[in-house]
Enzyme design. Structure first.
Site, PDB file in Angstrom:
ATOM      1  N   HIS A 174      -6.552   2.880  -2.943  1.00 38.04           N
ATOM      2  CA  HIS A 174      -5.595   3.566  -2.834  1.00 38.04           C
ATOM      3  C   HIS A 174      -4.907   3.736  -3.652  1.00 38.04           C
ATOM      4  O   HIS A 174      -4.144   3.938  -4.373  1.00 38.04           O
ATOM      5  CB  HIS A 174      -4.303   3.457  -1.239  1.00 38.04           C
TER       6      HIS A 174
ATOM      7  N   ASP B 143       0.580  -2.289  -7.245  1.00 32.58           N
ATOM      8  CA  ASP B 143      -0.080  -1.788  -5.907  1.00 32.58           C
ATOM      9  C   ASP B 143       0.205  -0.940  -6.046  1.00 32.58           C
ATOM     10  O   ASP B 143       1.150  -0.159  -5.681  1.00 32.58           O
ATOM     11  CB  ASP B 143       0.743  -3.017  -5.121  1.00 32.58           C
TER      12      ASP B 143
ATOM     13  N   GLU C 221      -1.488   4.735   2.098  1.00 36.85           N
ATOM     14  CA  GLU C 221      -2.108   3.865   2.577  1.00 36.85           C
ATOM     15  C   GLU C 221      -0.492   3.486   2.924  1.00 36.85           C
ATOM     16  O   GLU C 221      -0.849   2.772   4.284  1.00 36.85           O
ATOM     17  CB  GLU C 221      -3.083   3.036   1.699  1.00 36.85           C
ATOM     18  N   GLU C 222       0.385   3.587   1.933  1.00 33.79           N
ATOM     19  CA  GLU C 222       1.696   2.299   2.464  1.00 33.79           C
ATOM     20  C   GLU C 222       2.510   2.767   3.815  1.00 33.79           C
ATOM     21  O   GLU C 222       2.566   2.186   4.124  1.00 33.79           O
ATOM     22  CB  GLU C 222       2.593   2.515   1.139  1.00 33.79           C
TER      23      GLU C 222
ATOM     24  N   ASP D 227      -8.075  -3.834  -3.309  1.00 30.04           N
ATOM     25  CA  ASP D 227      -6.343  -3.660  -3.319  1.00 30.04           C
ATOM     26  C   ASP D 227      -5.674  -5.333  -3.720  1.00 30.04           C
ATOM     27  O   ASP D 227      -6.335  -5.960  -4.259  1.00 30.04           O
ATOM     28  CB  ASP D 227      -6.192  -3.259  -1.799  1.00 30.04           C
TER      29      ASP D 227
ATOM     30  N   HIS E 126       5.427  -5.710  -3.988  1.00 31.09           N
ATOM     31  CA  HIS E 126       6.082  -4.372  -3.625  1.00 31.09           C
ATOM     32  C   HIS E 126       7.798  -4.970  -4.001  1.00 31.09           C
ATOM     33  O   HIS E 126       8.591  -5.367  -3.741  1.00 31.09           O
ATOM     34  CB  HIS E 126       6.221  -4.757  -2.345  1.00 31.09           C
TER      35      HIS E 126
END
Length: 326
Positions: free
Chosen positions: A53, A161, A191-192, A214, A300
């Protein structure tokens, strides 16, 4: 790729950068209605889909407040209590800093109780009118921090990410000269916020097998619950996360391929979180699916950290898998 602006739903700049690099290694490239970049290396065999992604987490403007401050909502997963003092930037050039509201602090909220409504954005504007000249409702910001190396093998960036996986997938494409399979390298969107891009891409391609790449949480530092996966131990072959149990035959194929090619790897069971693997697994009448994960710390956050060697080995494992007849 690492410097491109690409929050969920606004992946255009990342897609353009990837497409420019990918052109040298594939037969054709298309973009679907959801913005997925679909790179195909034609083959006579079965369809094998690799997915990474493109989108990163961000912050969307919701409203304007007195004195030029701005309210925001998360785009993707954020922990509100950790956002104070974090710098952000918008595609149009505006920059700002996030901070926790005084009433939230005075209320003594715990980390689990804090919400995005407890956070505001300071754009340096002296008034609401000035703030409205800088951004508008619906604009999305991302973290404003550059990628840096750390130590002898670590990459530190707010975008590992999942741009680290996008870079690894590009490396995979460069390593695959011949394959008995019909290969699709898909760089997915959104994707998130719900695995949206991979749903449409997998439905359209109808692959015979699919593998996502990922990040996964490394369990080798005090910030994370202890786990088997660690930085520098090689890519991880996912067995399970909170959204999916990977197809056993695909898990064994990835393990066997790693062993045959002397690629160090780790087994992964992720207690929380998910990837595009889930949406591909349940596409149409079902697709055998698995996932290669790059171990990461502080996911994140503004300082997502990976081992460069792990990413390189992940690319090699995918390339060796692509060369096998499925």
């Amino acid at each position: 790729v690492a410097g491109a602006f690409g929050p969920s739903g606004r992946e255009d700049a990342v897609r353009e950068t990837i497409a420019e690099i990918a052109g040298a290694y594939i037969d054709d490239v298309t973009t679907d209605a959801l913005g997925n970049l679909i790179c195909r290396k034609k083959g006579a065999g079965k369809k094998l889909l690799f997915a990474a992604h493109m989108d990163v987490i961000g912050f969307m403007v919701t409203h304007f407040e007195e004195n030029g401050f701005v309210g925001v909502v998360n785009v993707g997963g954020h922990t509100a209590c950790r956002l104070s003092g974090k710098r952000v930037r918008f595609a149009g050039g505006a920059r700002g800093v996030l901070f926790e509201r005084a009433e939230s602090k005075l209320a003594g909220k715990t980390a689990g109780e804090s919400k995005m409504t407890d956070v505001y954005l300071d754009l340096g504007a002296a008034s609401e009118e000035e703030a409205r000249k800088l951004v508008r409702v619906g604009d999305i910001a991302v973290y404003d921090y550059e990628a840096r190396t750390m130590g002898s093998d670590c990459l530190l960036s707010p975008y590992c990410d999942n741009l680290a996986s996008c870079a690894a997938l590009l490396c995979t494409m460069s390593q695959v000269e011949h394959s008995p399979n019909d290969l699709y390298f898909v760089f997915t969107t959104q994707e998130e916020v719900g695995l949206n891009g991979s749903k449409t891409a997998a439905f359209a391609i109808a692959p015979d097998m699919a593998v996502a790449i990922d990040l996964t949480r490394a369990g080798d530092c005090p910030a994370t619950a202890k786990g088997e996966v660690k930085l520098g131990g090689g890519p991880a072959v996912k067995v399970k996360d909170s959204s999916v149990i990977c197809t056993p035959a695909v898990v064994e194929l990835l393990r066997r391929t790693a062993e045959e090619n002397q690629i160090p790897y780790q087994d992964e069971v992720l207690l929380a979180g998910g990837t595009d693997t889930f949406s591909m697994l349940v596409s149409r009448s079902g697709v055998p699916a698995g996932c290669i994960s790059i171990p990461g710390r502080y996911i994140h956050s503004t300082a997502e950290t990976i081992s460069i060697k792990d990413a390189e080995q992940a690319a090699k494992l995918l390339a060796c898998t692509a060369a096998k007849e499925i």
